[in-house]
Design an enzyme around this catalytic site. Structure first.
Site, PDB file in Angstrom:
ATOM      1  N   ASP A   1       0.809  -1.216   0.000  1.00  0.00           N
ATOM      2  CA  ASP A   1       0.000   0.000   0.000  1.00  0.00           C
ATOM      3  C   ASP A   1       0.844   1.268   0.000  1.00  0.00           C
ATOM      4  O   ASP A   1       2.007   1.268   0.398  1.00  0.00           O
ATOM      5  CB  ASP A   1      -0.967   0.014   1.178  1.00  0.00           C
ATOM      6  CG  ASP A   1      -0.266  -0.151   2.531  1.00  0.00           C
ATOM      7  OD1 ASP A   1       0.757  -0.862   2.601  1.00  0.00           O
ATOM      8  OD2 ASP A   1      -0.740   0.439   3.520  1.00  0.00           O
TER       9      ASP A   1
ATOM     10  N   GLU B   1      -0.573  -2.055   5.293  1.00  0.00           N
ATOM     11  CA  GLU B   1       0.403  -1.984   6.384  1.00  0.00           C
ATOM     12  C   GLU B   1       0.322  -0.638   7.091  1.00  0.00           C
ATOM     13  O   GLU B   1       0.557  -0.542   8.289  1.00  0.00           O
ATOM     14  CB  GLU B   1       1.823  -2.214   5.842  1.00  0.00           C
ATOM     15  CG  GLU B   1       2.882  -2.410   6.920  1.00  0.00           C
ATOM     16  CD  GLU B   1       3.350  -1.138   7.578  1.00  0.00           C
ATOM     17  OE1 GLU B   1       3.671  -1.160   8.782  1.00  0.00           O
ATOM     18  OE2 GLU B   1       3.409  -0.087   6.897  1.00  0.00           O
TER      19      GLU B   1
END
Length: 426
Positions: free
Chosen positions: A99, A165
């Site tokens: 991400d 994350e």
């Protein structure tokens, strides 16, 4: 004594077949330009947490092209690949986060991100300002090298491409915690897990690590302050929530500076966002603050939480207002299993050169890789991404964050060799 034990350990490992290396130098040379190309494409097309749809498609297509068993939709947008070696054995997992962050990129790169999206109700830029694009590309490279050299694998390798994350959006689950909940470390059961994080302030070619507690536990908090609205020219007619917020922030910092034994472990309380008011001459009715807590010791974590819960409403009451605080866990302490670190350190030293593998102190950054480590032994280390000679590298989570592509191939080598050495020695 430490140096003697290290010498003995390295000497013993040098007697084993795998200590001489995997013989994959040509494979690494062939994969490097691909890894750089993947990284640049992912960097130019970043996606926020739990919204990594195109990134996941790219990863899954690549793994399938290699004949790797693929599972998609894990923890919303995660991708997991399973590669079985030529003979049975243990299972090792490798993890990369995929991400990006809500940051406008300020770099002048040919693959600069110009993507925008919505985050917490606002239009924001989207940028891989923490290097997750490099992690993804590195693990894609590892997957290709290992898939084309299955004969060297004794056991199974599980490739975990993890979303969110940086934390899932409010009201959603996500990240490593959800992956563990959905059974990513099962079927087959993982025996050990490895992960890395690129670092913009560590020179290319260098690997840094810490045995035991390496990164902090992270918590987020929300504080709601209630005052009484009035005209800005008549503050005595109301209760100013902005003033109360300032006093609360000051009070929170005294917990760190005056009540926390920082000679034992570092700790941080940071307020990262304040929202209040609509006009210059109106004292508003309420204010909201968002922030983070970082601790490296569970006892310290409990103490800070208790003091914050006590202090926030008390300060507000002293100034005629009210306040509530909610504290939420984000990540656990990133704990590198000492036995695993000791066993695998010679591999990193062989790959990077002994002088380039450096022990460091714990840091107050946080990683949800810690949730995998709560379940199985893990080793998480830092990979240099700073151009050698750069005296002013920009930190992570900033618009000017920059990673030198030449550092990526060491990440491919490190994760590949760690996996092969771990499996072949068991």
């Amino acid at each position: 004594m430490k140096n003697i034990l290290r010498t003995v350990c390295v000497a013993l490992l040098s007697l084993s077949a795998f200590s001489q290396g995997s013989g994959l130098d040509e494979a690494y040379a062939r994969i490097e330009p691909k890894v750089i190309e993947w990284r640049r494409d992912i960097h130019q097309n970043p996606e926020l947490s739990n919204r990594e749809f195109k990134t996941a498609e790219k990863i899954a297509a690549h793994l399938r092209s290699l004949g790797i068993e693929v599972q998609t939709g894990v923890a919303h947008t995660g991708v997991v690949g399973v590669l079985k070696g030529s003979s049975p054995g243990k299972t090792v997992a490798l993890r990369a986060d995929i991400d990006a962050l809500p940051v406008y990129e300020r770099n002048d790169l040919p693959f600069k991100s110009t993507v925008t999206s919505e985050f917490l109700g606002e239009t924001v830029g989207v940028m891989h300002a923490c290097g997750h694009d490099t992690h993804t590309a590195i693990l894609m490279g590892v997957a290709e090298v290992m898939a084309k050299n299955k004969d060297k694998i004794k056991g199974t390798v599980k490739f975990i491409f993890q979303p969110a994350e940086e934390g899932p959006p409010p009201g959603e689950e996500g990240g490593a915690l959800l992956m563990v909940k959905e059974g990513v470390l099962k079927n087959p059961d993982v025996d050990a897990i490895f992960g890395l994080h690129i670092n913009s302030q560590t020179p290319v070619g260098v690997i840094r690590y810490k045995s035991g507690g390496a990164m902090a536990a992270a918590q987020s908090f929300t504080i709601h302050v209630k005052g009484k609205q009035s005209h800005g020219s008549q503050p005595w007619a109301g209760v100013d929530p902005i003033l109360i917020s300032a006093k609360i922030i000051d009070g929170l910092q005294t917990i760190i500076s005056r009540e926390t034994e920082l000679t034992n472990e570092a700790a941080v309380i940071t307020v990262g966002k304040i929202k209040s008011g609509v006009r210059f001459n109106i004292i508003p009715e309420s204010a909201e603050m968002l922030g983070t807590i970082r601790t490296l010791d569970y006892g310290m974590k409990d103490k800070l939480n208790k003091r914050m819960m006590d202090m926030v409403p008390t300060i507000a009451k002293a100034y005629g207002g009210e306040a509530t605080i909610e504290i939420r866990d984000a990540t656990d302490i990133t704990y590198n299993d000492p036995k695993l670190v000791s066993a695998m350190l010679p591999t990193l030293e062989r790959v990077a050169g002994e002088d380039n593998v450096q022990e460091q102190k714990a840091i107050t950054g946080a990683e949800d890789f810690s949730y995998f480590q709560r379940e199985v032994p893990g080793f998480f280390f830092f990979l240099g991404g700073m151009t050698p000679g750069n005296t002013k590298p920009f930190p992570h989570h900033t618009p000017d964050f920059f990673i030198d592509d030449s550092g990526l191939i060491l990440g491919v080598k490190a994760l590949t060799e760690l996996s092969l050495d771990y499996l072949n020695r068991s």
